[in-house]
Enzyme design. Structure first.
Site, PDB file in Angstrom:
ATOM      1  N   LYS A 126       0.861  -1.189   0.000  1.00  0.00           N
ATOM      2  CA  LYS A 126       0.000   0.000   0.000  1.00  0.00           C
ATOM      3  C   LYS A 126       0.892   1.232   0.000  1.00  0.00           C
ATOM      4  O   LYS A 126       2.049   1.186   0.429  1.00  0.00           O
ATOM      5  CB  LYS A 126      -0.906   0.024   1.237  1.00  0.00           C
ATOM      6  CG  LYS A 126      -2.179   0.810   1.050  1.00  0.00           C
ATOM      7  CD  LYS A 126      -3.209   0.065   0.211  1.00  0.00           C
ATOM      8  CE  LYS A 126      -4.502   0.850   0.071  1.00  0.00           C
ATOM      9  NZ  LYS A 126      -5.520   0.099  -0.672  1.00  0.00           N
ATOM     10  N   ASP A 166      -6.930   4.554  -4.843  1.00  0.00           N
ATOM     11  CA  ASP A 166      -7.620   4.411  -3.560  1.00  0.00           C
ATOM     12  C   ASP A 166      -8.286   5.763  -3.311  1.00  0.00           C
ATOM     13  O   ASP A 166      -8.489   6.540  -4.261  1.00  0.00           O
ATOM     14  CB  ASP A 166      -6.634   4.021  -2.448  1.00  0.00           C
ATOM     15  CG  ASP A 166      -7.322   3.586  -1.155  1.00  0.00           C
ATOM     16  OD1 ASP A 166      -8.195   2.715  -1.208  1.00  0.00           O
ATOM     17  OD2 ASP A 166      -7.006   4.140  -0.089  1.00  0.00           O
TER      18      ASP A 166
END
Length: 443
Positions: A126, A166
């Protein structure tokens, strides 16, 4: 002291300020006790849990960019490459002013197990930045994205680490980053997913997380003798995940009566007008409060909690830790049948426990919102093969993947005599896959 408690103490000692990361680790490890305690000596010998909580590497960097006034701005950038036992690191980039290392680590840790559940060859990672695109011009967003990916480019690649979007990172931001990566490397590869359709993006990617959430939840309801038909649904958020979850909910026979944004929520008992929501959020980029100016029969509540609305199914699709214990109590009191997470860890641990203890079916995000990353991997596959699948082909593959994820979570829960504990089921199923390959690869 048990092995799990030892490692939880170690995490607390090493990362005292990383609240979100500690929360994610605790939630996963507590549900893994039934597995670890069956063969504690072997897990301790191989230091499995210590290896799982320590990322392979975490990268922090400075991002300098120039705003429209000619001033240099400075932001923090991150990429945490957590575990690549199953394949290249895969996980999104989040641009939001509250992004810090703890949030990125929690998201990366969850991504490892989520990606394992898809059955696809991808590891977990991430990244992101405390840059907030809200209020910025297109030129400023382009300048930041180019500066960000210039720093990040040396650590990613189609077979190394494949970021995606995201919160705060959509098709526009991915386009700017991909263009810069291509200039820097002279390569046209599948290094970023969520790309535009004309340059390698996958059809159904925009819809994937929302659709996938509904495919998983539908499978969960059916396994328990229920369905979406005739049910009332509330959905927090009004971005891609929320909008396409709502669209699929309607297709499955439900009525969405409440949606929200960061300022408040709307209730429309006749059913939310999705086309109006899309116009407000995707075209005008307006606040959801404007919905009631067109739909006077609807109600807008500034602030407050959307979970106070009486519904059969609640879908938290906004951000982490948005559904608290008091919200869970309100849902139970109103007879809610199921809660399924469309965002990453939107439900606090005490709220999750309360829902489960009171008979509410609960779908954890690492399982129920895996549709986005699954379709990102399908984009990677299309890029590698230089192919373009139809929307129907991708959607059919997505539905199969999500139903298989539910099957894995259900079977793992049944195996450990907790047939409706899908938190345990998802964690165990993902954990066992990753650990098996870690052991095969050796130290």
């Amino acid at each position: 002291m048990s092995y799990i408690n030892e490692v939880l103490e170690l995490v607390e000692k090493k990362y005292p300020a990383e609240l979100e990361f500690k929360q994610a680790v605790t939630e996963v490890f507590e549900s893994l006790r039934v597995v670890i305690e069956k063969d504690e000596a072997a897990y301790r010998r191989d230091a499995i849990l210590e290896r799982l909580v320590a990322p392979d590497r975490q990268i922090a960097f400075r991002v300098n960019w120039v705003d429209d006034a000619g001033n240099i701005q400075v932001n923090n950038g991150y990429r945490v490459q957590f575990n690549n036992a199953l394949g290249p690191y895969k996980g999104g980039l989040r641009f939001r002013d509250n992004v810090n290392l703890s949030i990125i680590k929690f998201l990366g840790f969850e991504q490892v197990f989520k990606n394992a559940l898809t059955g696809l060859p991808i590891g977990g990672g991430k990244g992101g930045s405390d840059f907030d695109p809200k209020g910025k011009s297109d030129r400023e967003i382009m300048a930041f994205c180019q500066a960000f990916v210039t720093e990040l480019s040396r650590y990613i690649g189609a077979d190394i680490d494949v970021p995606a979007g995201d919160i705060g990172v959509g098709a526009r931001e991915i386009g700017y980053m991909y263009g810069q990566y291509k200039r820097l490397t002279s390569e046209f590869t599948g290094v970023l997913t969520g790309k535009g359709i004309p340059y390698g993006g996958s059809l159904a990617r925009t819809e994937a997380t929302g659709y996938g959430l509904l495919y998983f939840t539908d499978a969960m309801l059916k396994a328990n003798g229920l369905s979406f038909e005739g049910k009332k649904v509330s959905i927090s958020g009004s971005g891609n995940v929320a909008i396409y979850a709502a669209q699929k909910a309607y297709e499955l026979g439900a009525t969405v009566i409440a949606m929200s944004d960061s300022a408040g929520y709307i209730v429309d008992e006749s059913g939310i007008d999705l086309e109006l929501i899309k116009e407000l959020k995707e075209v005008k980029r307006a606040r959801i409060s404007e919905y009631v100016t067109t739909k006077p029969g609807a109600k807008y509540v500034a602030g407050g909690s959307i979970w106070e609305v009486k519904v059969d199914v609640a879908l938290p699709c906004a951000t982490q830790n948005e559904l608290h214990l008091e919200d869970a109590k309100a849902l139970v009191a109103n007879g809610c049948l199921a809660v399924a997470e469309g965002a990453n860890m939107p439900t606090t641990m005490d709220a999750t426990h309360y829902l489960q203890e009171n008979g509410v079916l609960f779908a954890p995000g690492k399982a129920s919102n895996a549709g986005g990353v699954a379709t990102s991997q399908l984009e990677m596959a299309q890029n590698s093969a230089r192919l373009k699948w139809t929307f129907e082909e991708v959607d059919a593959k997505l539905k199969t993947i999500m139903e298989n994820i539910f099957k894995q979570a259900h079977e793992a829960a049944v195996k450990y005599d907790k047939p409706t504990d899908y938190v345990l089921g998802a964690n165990v199923a993902g954990f066992e896959k990753v650990v098996e390959v870690m052991r095969i690869h050796g130290v």
